[in-house]
Design a protein around this motif. Structure first.
Motif, short mmCIF file in Angstrom:
data_model
loop_
_atom_site.label_atom_id
_atom_site.label_comp_id
_atom_site.label_asym_id
_atom_site.label_seq_id
_atom_site.Cartn_x
_atom_site.Cartn_y
_atom_site.Cartn_z
N SER A 48 0.43 9.11 6.22
CA SER A 48 -0.92 8.57 6.09
C SER A 48 -1.54 8.40 7.47
CB SER A 48 -0.87 7.24 5.35
OG SER A 48 -0.27 6.26 6.16
N ASP A 85 -6.46 7.17 -0.22
CA ASP A 85 -6.43 5.83 -0.81
C ASP A 85 -7.21 5.74 -2.13
OD1 ASP A 85 -4.92 5.20 1.32
OD2 ASP A 85 -6.46 4.07 2.39
N HIS A 99 1.28 4.69 -2.49
CA HIS A 99 1.30 6.11 -2.14
C HIS A 99 2.58 6.77 -2.63
CE1 HIS A 99 -2.30 6.82 0.15
NE2 HIS A 99 -2.07 5.85 1.01
N HIS A 109 0.81 -1.22 0.00
CA HIS A 109 0.00 0.00 0.00
C HIS A 109 0.85 1.28 0.00
CE1 HIS A 109 -3.56 2.42 1.00
NE2 HIS A 109 -2.81 3.04 1.88
ZN ZN Z 1 -3.21 4.98 2.42
#
Ligand code: ZN
Ligand code: KG4
Length: 339
Positions: A136, A302, A115, A111
């Motif tokens: 985040s 996201d 980003h 993840h």
């Molecule tokens: Zn995220």
């Protein structure tokens, strides 16, 4: 090659189609904010169930927007971690099944790598190597990025993440969930110098962060103000909190540029949407002849586009973290330096 990206690590279902020759063709996000609002935070079981409900309609949407058919998909990238286990499994199960049916590769993606690489989707992208500030809801890290898949950790938070600091102080101020954007909105009307809040680890000499103490300081201040606090005092406290977070993030990001001798800073993750942070980083970097790169506004939080893009990088660089078909797993806890 057309890469489908699927993001389901937390409370947003994101799907996107990225073409390695033509760029991003379509992306769509469904946010579960309304679903979790009443609980003041994300309820993992509800998140998982909603991802399952949303994936197919979102897939149909992005296919229609891109003018593509299922058979055109050449690979399926999905978030394999870190995140909520059940939520990750909803996306991973769907992605692996679809890849198997289409006889195309399934690509598990980290993840944070999504980003981190998302500013490369912009019209004027940064070039490797660069320093990345990842901010985040769950992570705050400074990385030296020498290429896709080559990440060296320079520093990270010892406790709460920057987004968490925004969310928790927002909750203390009665701003609900998700707190970051709400706190930022309220801060616009406040005086950032009204309350002297700590800047944890500002002069620690390293590139680590700590935000847990800030939350306690805000709580103490909020208690002093009492339950009948006026709107202006709340706005002042919101602005003071935001300034404390921004000061620390800016100082450490600039210190990371100095330590590495690099002149490009990439800022990614949900908190990169924060305008006060952007203004401070732009000014600070400008003063030392460095440049700051952000994801497009819609790609800060996201989304599936960053997962499709990171998946495409992994496929083309042949640095896949691919697992044998039919034996997929998710990694709710997973360090980016382990990819
Ligand atoms: Zn995220
Ligand atoms: O990257 P993200 O969407 O999800 C995670 O991977 O965690 O980041 C979400 C975090 C939340 O803590 C949210 O409050 C914060 O990003 N956030 C903001 C803003 N927009 C989102 N924080 C401050 N200002 C904003 N404008």
């Amino acid at each position: 090659m057309l890469v489908l990206g699927i993001e389901s690590s937390c409370d947003e279902t994101g799907l996107a189609l990225y073409d390695t020759a033509r760029g991003l063709l379509a992306h769509a996000v469904h946010s579960q904010t309304d679903l979790h609002e009443a609980y003041g935070g994300v309820v993992p079981e509800l998140a998982s169930r909603d991802h399952i409900r949303r994936i197919v309609p979102l897939l149909r949407g992005v296919l229609a927007e891109a003018g593509a058919a299922m058979k055109d998909i050449g690979a399926v990238a999905y978030t394999a971690g870190p995140g909520l286990a059940g939520a990750l499994l909803a996306g991973a199960g769907f992605a692996e099944a679809l890849a198997l049916a289409l006889k195309v590769p399934a690509v598990p993606v980290h993840h944070l790598e999504g980003h981190l690489l998302s500013p490369l989707l912009s019209a004027a992208p940064p070039r490797f190597p660069f320093v990345a500030l990842l901010v985040s809801g769950g992570h705050t890290q400074l990385m030296r990025v020498s290429g896709a898949g080559h990440y060296a950790l320079l520093g990270e938070t010892l406790d709460d993440a920057a987004g968490e600091a925004f969310d928790k102080t927002a909750k203390l101020l009665g701003l609900g969930y998700p707190g970051g954007p709400a706190l930022a909105r309220m801060a616009e009307f406040g005086d950032a110098t009204a309350y002297p809040l700590p800047r944890p680890l500002l002069r620690s000499g390293d590139l680590n962060f700590s935000f847990a103490g800030l939350k306690t300081a805000v709580l103490t201040q909020a208690r002093k103000l009492g339950p009948n606090v006026c709107e202006q005092a709340r706005a002042d406290l919101a602005a003071s909190t935001q300034a404390a977070i921004v000061d620390v993030l800016t100082a450490k990001a600039l210190a990371a540029l100095k330590a590495t001798g690099l002149k490009q800073l990439v800022v990614a993750g949900g908190v990169s949407a924060n305008q006060a942070l952007r203004a401070a980083l732009d000014a600070g970097a400008g003063a030392i002849g460095a440049e700051v790169f952000y994801p497009e506004m819609a790609l800060c939080t996201d989304n599936g586009a960053m997962i499709a893009f990171a998946g495409a990088q992994r496929l083309t660089a042949a640095v896949t973290a691919r697992q044998p078909a039919g034996r997929f797993g998710v990694k709710p806890r997973w360090a980016l330096t382990e990819v």
